[in-house]
Motif scaffolding. Structure first.
Motif, PDB file in Angstrom:
ATOM      1  N   ASP A  41       6.402  53.020 -17.892  1.00 57.12           N
ATOM      2  CA  ASP A  41       6.066  51.717 -17.283  1.00 57.12           C
ATOM      3  C   ASP A  41       5.648  51.879 -15.825  1.00 57.12           C
ATOM      4  OD1 ASP A  41       6.489  50.363 -19.612  1.00 57.12           O
ATOM      5  OD2 ASP A  41       8.504  49.687 -19.106  1.00 57.12           O
ATOM      6  N   GLY A  42       4.911  52.944 -15.545  1.00 58.83           N
ATOM      7  CA  GLY A  42       4.419  53.155 -14.197  1.00 58.83           C
ATOM      8  C   GLY A  42       5.432  53.726 -13.239  1.00 58.83           C
ATOM      9  N   ILE A  43       6.641  54.046 -13.766  1.00 58.15           N
ATOM     10  CA  ILE A  43       7.695  54.604 -12.909  1.00 58.15           C
ATOM     11  C   ILE A  43       7.743  56.102 -13.133  1.00 58.15           C
ATOM     12  CG2 ILE A  43      10.150  54.598 -12.363  1.00 58.15           C
ATOM     13  CD1 ILE A  43      10.254  51.738 -13.429  1.00 58.15           C
ATOM     14  N   GLN A  44       7.622  56.881 -12.038  1.00 56.63           N
ATOM     15  CA  GLN A  44       7.684  58.329 -12.123  1.00 56.63           C
ATOM     16  C   GLN A  44       9.079  58.829 -11.749  1.00 56.63           C
ATOM     17  OE1 GLN A  44       4.459  59.500  -9.453  1.00 56.63           O
ATOM     18  NE2 GLN A  44       3.159  59.980 -11.236  1.00 56.63           N
ATOM     19  N   GLU A  45       9.544  59.853 -12.481  1.00 53.57           N
ATOM     20  CA  GLU A  45      10.854  60.458 -12.217  1.00 53.57           C
ATOM     21  C   GLU A  45      10.673  61.629 -11.262  1.00 53.57           C
ATOM     22  OE1 GLU A  45      14.573  62.661 -14.533  1.00 53.57           O
ATOM     23  OE2 GLU A  45      12.882  61.859 -15.670  1.00 53.57           O
ATOM     24  N   LEU A  46      11.234  61.479 -10.054  1.00 54.71           N
ATOM     25  CA  LEU A  46      11.128  62.531  -9.042  1.00 54.71           C
ATOM     26  C   LEU A  46      12.085  63.681  -9.357  1.00 54.71           C
ATOM     27  CD1 LEU A  46      10.920  60.372  -5.776  1.00 54.71           C
ATOM     28  CD2 LEU A  46       9.041  61.382  -7.102  1.00 54.71           C
ATOM     29  N   ASP A  47      11.672  64.874  -8.942  1.00 51.36           N
ATOM     30  CA  ASP A  47      12.481  66.074  -9.154  1.00 51.36           C
ATOM     31  C   ASP A  47      13.328  66.335  -7.922  1.00 51.36           C
ATOM     32  OD1 ASP A  47      13.549  68.354 -10.193  1.00 51.36           O
ATOM     33  OD2 ASP A  47      11.785  69.602  -9.811  1.00 51.36           O
ATOM     34  N   ASN A  48      14.334  65.457  -7.692  1.00 52.40           N
ATOM     35  CA  ASN A  48      15.198  65.562  -6.517  1.00 52.40           C
ATOM     36  C   ASN A  48      16.506  66.263  -6.875  1.00 52.40           C
ATOM     37  OD1 ASN A  48      13.471  64.286  -4.711  1.00 52.40           O
ATOM     38  ND2 ASN A  48      14.215  62.243  -5.280  1.00 52.40           N
ATOM     39  N   PRO A  49      17.151  66.893  -5.907  1.00 53.74           N
ATOM     40  CA  PRO A  49      18.447  67.533  -6.166  1.00 53.74           C
ATOM     41  C   PRO A  49      19.548  66.495  -6.375  1.00 53.74           C
ATOM     42  CG  PRO A  49      17.936  67.633  -3.829  1.00 53.74           C
ATOM     43  CD  PRO A  49      16.714  67.085  -4.516  1.00 53.74           C
ATOM     44  N   LEU A  50      20.701  66.928  -6.916  1.00 53.90           N
ATOM     45  CA  LEU A  50      21.841  66.041  -7.110  1.00 53.90           C
ATOM     46  C   LEU A  50      22.361  65.539  -5.774  1.00 53.90           C
ATOM     47  CD1 LEU A  50      23.899  68.071  -9.751  1.00 53.90           C
ATOM     48  CD2 LEU A  50      22.604  65.973 -10.178  1.00 53.90           C
ATOM     49  N   PRO A  51      22.900  64.311  -5.739  1.00 60.11           N
ATOM     50  CA  PRO A  51      23.560  63.837  -4.512  1.00 60.11           C
ATOM     51  C   PRO A  51      24.722  64.757  -4.154  1.00 60.11           C
ATOM     52  CG  PRO A  51      23.249  62.052  -6.101  1.00 60.11           C
ATOM     53  CD  PRO A  51      22.925  63.302  -6.821  1.00 60.11           C
ATOM     54  N   MET A  52      25.013  64.868  -2.867  1.00 68.69           N
ATOM     55  CA  MET A  52      26.049  65.795  -2.424  1.00 68.69           C
ATOM     56  C   MET A  52      27.426  65.424  -2.964  1.00 68.69           C
ATOM     57  SD  MET A  52      24.814  68.349  -0.980  1.00 68.69           S
ATOM     58  CE  MET A  52      26.398  69.024  -0.532  1.00 68.69           C
ATOM     59  N   TRP A  53      27.721  64.119  -3.079  1.00 73.56           N
ATOM     60  CA  TRP A  53      29.049  63.749  -3.584  1.00 73.56           C
ATOM     61  C   TRP A  53      29.251  64.241  -5.015  1.00 73.56           C
ATOM     62  CZ3 TRP A  53      29.618  60.759  -7.942  1.00 73.56           C
ATOM     63  CH2 TRP A  53      28.498  60.040  -8.376  1.00 73.56           C
ATOM     64  N   TRP A  54      28.151  64.255  -5.762  1.00 71.44           N
ATOM     65  CA  TRP A  54      28.200  64.729  -7.134  1.00 71.44           C
ATOM     66  C   TRP A  54      28.390  66.254  -7.158  1.00 71.44           C
ATOM     67  CZ3 TRP A  54      24.219  62.493 -11.141  1.00 71.44           C
ATOM     68  CH2 TRP A  54      24.737  62.636 -12.435  1.00 71.44           C
ATOM     69  N   VAL A  55      27.697  66.938  -6.249  1.00 71.98           N
ATOM     70  CA  VAL A  55      27.845  68.392  -6.141  1.00 71.98           C
ATOM     71  C   VAL A  55      29.282  68.758  -5.774  1.00 71.98           C
ATOM     72  CG1 VAL A  55      27.109  70.447  -4.849  1.00 71.98           C
ATOM     73  CG2 VAL A  55      25.416  68.722  -5.537  1.00 71.98           C
ATOM     74  N   TYR A  56      29.847  68.001  -4.818  1.00 66.23           N
ATOM     75  CA  TYR A  56      31.221  68.279  -4.396  1.00 66.23           C
ATOM     76  C   TYR A  56      32.209  68.127  -5.558  1.00 66.23           C
ATOM     77  CZ  TYR A  56      29.578  68.182   0.450  1.00 66.23           C
ATOM     78  OH  TYR A  56      28.922  68.452   1.625  1.00 66.23           O
ATOM     79  N   MET A  57      31.960  67.134  -6.420  1.00 70.41           N
ATOM     80  CA  MET A  57      32.850  66.944  -7.571  1.00 70.41           C
ATOM     81  C   MET A  57      32.810  68.161  -8.493  1.00 70.41           C
ATOM     82  SD  MET A  57      32.333  62.935  -8.618  1.00 70.41           S
ATOM     83  CE  MET A  57      33.320  63.178 -10.087  1.00 70.41           C
ATOM     84  N   PHE A  58      31.604  68.690  -8.734  1.00 69.87           N
ATOM     85  CA  PHE A  58      31.477  69.883  -9.566  1.00 69.87           C
ATOM     86  C   PHE A  58      32.167  71.077  -8.922  1.00 69.87           C
ATOM     87  CE2 PHE A  58      27.791  67.743 -11.659  1.00 69.87           C
ATOM     88  CZ  PHE A  58      28.244  67.860 -12.968  1.00 69.87           C
ATOM     89  N   VAL A  59      31.969  71.224  -7.593  1.00 67.02           N
ATOM     90  CA  VAL A  59      32.575  72.349  -6.886  1.00 67.02           C
ATOM     91  C   VAL A  59      34.102  72.260  -6.947  1.00 67.02           C
ATOM     92  CG1 VAL A  59      32.890  73.436  -4.621  1.00 67.02           C
ATOM     93  CG2 VAL A  59      30.607  72.690  -5.346  1.00 67.02           C
ATOM     94  N   ILE A  60      34.620  71.068  -6.715  1.00 67.58           N
ATOM     95  CA  ILE A  60      36.079  70.887  -6.758  1.00 67.58           C
ATOM     96  C   ILE A  60      36.628  71.219  -8.137  1.00 67.58           C
ATOM     97  CG2 ILE A  60      37.910  69.153  -6.655  1.00 67.58           C
ATOM     98  CD1 ILE A  60      36.291  67.777  -4.430  1.00 67.58           C
ATOM     99  N   SER A  61      35.931  70.791  -9.194  1.00 70.13           N
ATOM    100  CA  SER A  61      36.411  71.067 -10.547  1.00 70.13           C
ATOM    101  C   SER A  61      36.394  72.563 -10.853  1.00 70.13           C
ATOM    102  CB  SER A  61      35.576  70.302 -11.581  1.00 70.13           C
ATOM    103  OG  SER A  61      34.243  70.776 -11.593  1.00 70.13           O
ATOM    104  N   ILE A  62      35.378  73.285 -10.352  1.00 73.32           N
ATOM    105  CA  ILE A  62      35.309  74.728 -10.579  1.00 73.32           C
ATOM    106  C   ILE A  62      36.393  75.450  -9.788  1.00 73.32           C
ATOM    107  CG2 ILE A  62      33.879  76.787 -10.231  1.00 73.32           C
ATOM    108  CD1 ILE A  62      31.423  74.999 -10.788  1.00 73.32           C
TER     109      ILE A  62
END
Length: 289
Positions: A41-62
């Motif tokens: 519908d005319g909306i393009q999906e950008l190839d951006n990195p994950l938000p930092m808060w999301w990255v921190y959650m993954f790091v904490i879990s690891i």
């Protein structure tokens, strides 16, 4: 676990955590205006990195995963610095449980049989002990089943007095009815079956029962008595009434004579201890009342 499997688990587990961490940071690139190529519908999906808060959650879990595997046994044969085992945890929980409830069991066990019979708490505690330790075989209503005695009727193979019930719970019972098929043959099994039916007041073949009387006297009377009255002292059941552990019809009686029966009531002395056994015995003794 063998050494090879232990190393397989260690390498696989640590490798998975490291790979997850590497994958996470490999996607931390600055993309700018690049897109994934997805458009709707005319909306393009950008190839951006994950938000930092999301990255921190993954790091904490690891990091938590590494900490968990350091303290608890999760890497093959490595015990972990906490030296934790399920057996030790179970033992600790049992000790806490015993410290909390043993005084209650001791107080109830100090009662006389008559006091337990009229005490509401003793009945409630006894019922819980029965449900946890006995109902699998005897049923929640204690009415038993095929091969498992009914504890609410008048038939007690080893006696219904308090000491006999305690003895049964504490040390268990082993019952052995030998097979007589080879000794009697088919005709002999049939004749003794008819005689047992006669003893218990059921319809029977009188002629076959008359022949079975002599064979009964030879093979059965030592345990079940001349009139089928049994022997509570030795645990030999009464067979001249209408209460049957393995069924009292012609087919079941013939099967028992031909093939024998083996019963095993497990000992509970190491599971329950003397105080609980006494409370449980008081509850069982009053089931038929």
């Amino acid at each position: 676990m063998s050494t090879a499997w232990s190393w397989f688990v260690i390498i696989g587990t640590i490798g998975s955590l490291v790979a997850a961490l590497a994958l996470l940071f490999s996607n931390r690139k600055i993309s700018g205006d690049e897109t994934t190529g997805h458009t709707h519908d005319g909306i393009q999906e950008l190839d951006n990195p994950l938000p930092m808060w999301w990255v921190y959650m993954f790091v904490i879990s690891i990091v938590f995963g590494f900490g968990y595997l350091t303290y608890y046994p999760g890497l093959g044969n490595i015990k972990g610095i906490g030296d934790w085992t399920s057996a030790k945890q179970l033992q600790a929980e049992e000790e806490r449980h015993d410290a909390r409830f043993d005084p209650i069991y001791a107080e109830l066990a100090a009662m006389t049989v008559e006091e337990m019979a009229n005490d509401r708490t003793a009945a409630q505690v006894g019922r819980r002990l029965f449900l946890n330790n006995c109902s699998t075989c005897h049923g929640v209503t204690a009415q038993g089943g095929f091969g498992f005695p009914n504890l609410t009727d008048s038939e007690w193979i080893y006696g219904k007095d308090f000491e006999a019930i305690q003895q049964t719970i504490r040390n268990g019972r082993v019952a052995v009815m030998p097979s007589w098929g080879a000794a009697l043959g088919d005709d002999g099994v049939n004749n003794v079956t008819e005689y047992v039916l006669q003893l218990s007041g059921q319809e029977h073949d009188a002629e076959a029962a008359a022949q079975g009387a002599a064979q009964y006297a030879m093979f059965c009377v030592a345990c079940h008595g001349a009139q089928g009255e049994g022997n509570q002292m030795l645990g030999y059941p009464n067979i001249n009434n209408n209460i049957w552990l393995y069924g009292g019809d012609r087919e079941q009686i013939a099967f028992t004579i031909r093939n024998g029966r083996n019963g095993n009531m497990p000992a509970h002395r190491d599971i329950l201890g003397d105080d609980k056994i006494k409370v449980l015995a008081g509850y069982v003794m009053n089931l038929g009342d």
